[in-house]
Enzyme design. Sequence first.
Site, PDB file in Angstrom:
ATOM      1  N   LYS A 129       0.858  -1.184   0.000  1.00 28.37           N
ATOM      2  CA  LYS A 129       0.000   0.000   0.000  1.00 28.37           C
ATOM      3  C   LYS A 129       0.895   1.234   0.000  1.00 28.37           C
ATOM      4  CE  LYS A 129      -4.413   1.175   0.191  1.00 28.37           C
ATOM      5  NZ  LYS A 129      -5.625   0.506  -0.301  1.00 28.37           N
ATOM      6  N   ASP A 169      -7.042   4.577  -4.395  1.00 23.45           N
ATOM      7  CA  ASP A 169      -7.671   4.455  -3.071  1.00 23.45           C
ATOM      8  C   ASP A 169      -8.252   5.850  -2.814  1.00 23.45           C
ATOM      9  OD1 ASP A 169      -7.765   2.535  -0.539  1.00 23.45           O
ATOM     10  OD2 ASP A 169      -7.310   4.510   0.256  1.00 23.45           O
TER      11      ASP A 169
HETATM   12  P1  NDP Z   1     -12.843   8.123  -2.550  1.00 27.07           P
HETATM   13  O1  NDP Z   1     -11.779   9.124  -2.340  1.00 27.07           O
HETATM   14  O2  NDP Z   1     -13.386   7.916  -3.911  1.00 27.07           O
HETATM   15  O3  NDP Z   1     -14.086   8.442  -1.589  1.00 27.07           O
HETATM   16  C1  NDP Z   1     -13.930   8.503  -0.205  1.00 27.07           C
HETATM   17  C2  NDP Z   1     -15.245   8.952   0.399  1.00 27.07           C
HETATM   18  O4  NDP Z   1     -15.144   8.838   1.816  1.00 27.07           O
HETATM   19  C3  NDP Z   1     -15.562  10.412   0.093  1.00 27.07           C
HETATM   20  O5  NDP Z   1     -16.953  10.597   0.066  1.00 27.07           O
HETATM   21  C4  NDP Z   1     -14.941  11.134   1.286  1.00 27.07           C
HETATM   22  O6  NDP Z   1     -15.523  12.383   1.572  1.00 27.07           O
HETATM   23  C5  NDP Z   1     -15.252  10.154   2.405  1.00 27.07           C
HETATM   24  N1  NDP Z   1     -14.251  10.289   3.454  1.00 27.07           N
HETATM   25  C6  NDP Z   1     -12.900  10.148   3.313  1.00 27.07           C
HETATM   26  N2  NDP Z   1     -12.286  10.398   4.491  1.00 27.07           N
HETATM   27  C7  NDP Z   1     -13.278  10.716   5.358  1.00 27.07           C
HETATM   28  C8  NDP Z   1     -13.287  11.087   6.728  1.00 27.07           C
HETATM   29  N3  NDP Z   1     -12.146  11.167   7.417  1.00 27.07           N
HETATM   30  N4  NDP Z   1     -14.476  11.321   7.313  1.00 27.07           N
HETATM   31  C9  NDP Z   1     -15.643  11.243   6.615  1.00 27.07           C
HETATM   32  N5  NDP Z   1     -15.698  10.912   5.317  1.00 27.07           N
HETATM   33  C10 NDP Z   1     -14.538  10.648   4.700  1.00 27.07           C
HETATM   34  O7  NDP Z   1     -12.265   6.754  -1.947  1.00 27.07           O
HETATM   35  P2  NDP Z   1     -12.752   5.257  -2.238  1.00 27.07           P
HETATM   36  O8  NDP Z   1     -14.225   5.230  -2.410  1.00 27.07           O
HETATM   37  O9  NDP Z   1     -11.871   4.706  -3.280  1.00 27.07           O
HETATM   38  O10 NDP Z   1     -12.344   4.526  -0.884  1.00 27.07           O
HETATM   39  C11 NDP Z   1     -13.228   4.463   0.249  1.00 27.07           C
HETATM   40  C12 NDP Z   1     -12.782   3.368   1.193  1.00 27.07           C
HETATM   41  O11 NDP Z   1     -12.773   2.113   0.488  1.00 27.07           O
HETATM   42  C13 NDP Z   1     -11.373   3.509   1.765  1.00 27.07           C
HETATM   43  O12 NDP Z   1     -11.348   2.941   3.062  1.00 27.07           O
HETATM   44  C14 NDP Z   1     -10.528   2.637   0.832  1.00 27.07           C
HETATM   45  O13 NDP Z   1      -9.347   2.191   1.456  1.00 27.07           O
HETATM   46  C15 NDP Z   1     -11.514   1.491   0.600  1.00 27.07           C
HETATM   47  N6  NDP Z   1     -11.245   0.692  -0.580  1.00 27.07           N
HETATM   48  C16 NDP Z   1     -11.218   1.263  -1.827  1.00 27.07           C
HETATM   49  C17 NDP Z   1     -10.994   0.481  -2.941  1.00 27.07           C
HETATM   50  C18 NDP Z   1     -11.061   1.041  -4.319  1.00 27.07           C
HETATM   51  O14 NDP Z   1     -11.015   0.244  -5.273  1.00 27.07           O
HETATM   52  N7  NDP Z   1     -11.203   2.337  -4.510  1.00 27.07           N
HETATM   53  C19 NDP Z   1     -10.703  -0.953  -2.814  1.00 27.07           C
HETATM   54  C20 NDP Z   1     -10.864  -1.478  -1.469  1.00 27.07           C
HETATM   55  C21 NDP Z   1     -11.090  -0.662  -0.412  1.00 27.07           C
HETATM   56  P3  NDP Z   1     -14.709  13.716   1.153  1.00 27.07           P
HETATM   57  O15 NDP Z   1     -14.743  13.719  -0.344  1.00 27.07           O
HETATM   58  O16 NDP Z   1     -15.478  14.820   1.788  1.00 27.07           O
HETATM   59  O17 NDP Z   1     -13.320  13.555   1.707  1.00 27.07           O
END
Ligand code: NDP
Length: 449
Positions: A129, A169
Amino acid sequence: MTALDQKLHDIYDEVLHRNPGETEFHQAVYEVLSSLKPVVAKHPHYVDAAVIHRMCEPERQIIFRVPWLDDAGTVQINRGFRVEFNSALGPYKGGLRFHPSVYLGIVKFLGFEQIFKNSLTGLPIGGGKGGSDFDPKGRSANEIMRFCQSFMTELYRHIGEYTDVPAGDIGVGGREIGFLFGQYKRITNRYESGVLTGKGLTWGGSQVRTEATGYGAVFFVDEILKTSGDAFDGKRVVVSGSGNVAIYAIEKIHQLGGVVVACSDSSGYVVDDKGIDLELLKEVKEDRRERLQAYIDGRGGAADFVPGRLTWDVPCDIAVPSATQNELNGEDAARLIKNGAKIVAEGANMPCTPEAVKLFTEAGVKFAPGKAANAGGVATSALEMQQNASRDSWTFGYTEQRLAAIMHGIHQRCLDTADEYGAPGNYMVGANITGFIQVADAMLAQGLI
Ligand code: NDP
């Protein structure tokens, strides 16, 4: 600590000692170790040969300076990370996160989780990662590009299709992967498609990779529902986040007949009782890259925005936390249980605190840990690597079928292993043990590595 037997406890103590202050990493290690008691009892050689010890120590940790110029011409400095955790099963594989909260402890927790998740997919990928404390919010596309180019100017020497294959991510989507790939290609003078996944469809990307994590999590929930002859039809679902994972989880839930009534971003959450309007959500978050509040303006009063909170106040049958780590605590879990939630599946990595997981387990809520439920993303990345290696590209339908079959397999392996080790129906125990044994056996077979 009482859940760990003495040998596992000693390992955990050493992890605390060697990695001071890295609380998320400690949490992730503890969660895996707390499932391993029956494994160690049955197979003491995993402790005797120090396999668990070794697994808790990354093979390589890279930290580097990322200097870049903002639009005002000011020099900015960020810190870049890549933790190459375990390559027993294949090249290191795992995403890059760009978020101001990123530090070594976050990258290590994510890398550690990734080892077991990747093993669970049954595909030949190791765990790693990376990321940076760079905050993309409010940055222009040119600033994002300059940052990505500088980040890759150091990272390129550590990665490769047979070495380490990053992906997206939080804060890293298709646009950023494009900038990173372009810089890798310039520096190396190689069109090495398999060095990054999540690429654009016309230049080496795979169908379904964008949708895969969200879709996969929903396929996993569908498998859980099927175990009791149930289905998504008419189920009320709450998701957190409104990024890549959340959006495509919502899409698949709606396709399967469920209704997602809430989602969030870091500013608050939206409740839309008739069901989230996905086209509008995509327009706000993917096209216009705006805050979630803008969704309300497009709904003409049909939805509400609740600032400063996550979605766990909203009654639902199923919850899919898909934002970030530790976003659902004990209080949230108690509220969800009281409001009737029956299934919680982690779309994000470690979004539920240990207290929340304990409460769900005690209350008989089916709990699917991220390393199983969100493994569809990395599994489809491995399918992207397969297509790159064979210079081929598959159809959407075929790739989605492969994803569904992989999620079915993960679900089944979790249940079988949980049965075998005396914890029937416990997906957490099943996922941790299945993921662990495959990596541990590969490490033992490969000598003292
Ligand atoms: P994105 O950046 O596309 O979206 C993240 C979302 O979560 C946004 O809506 C963001 O809001 C919100 N968010 C992030 N940090 C916080 C916080 N501290 N408090 C509240 N809301 C928060 O990321 P992904 O959708 O790609 O990833 C989301 C999760 O899924 C992570 O844990 C990632 O590790 C996991 N994951 C992702 C994969 C992938 O293929 N993308 C694969 C496997 C797991 P804002 O925009 O306001 O920050």
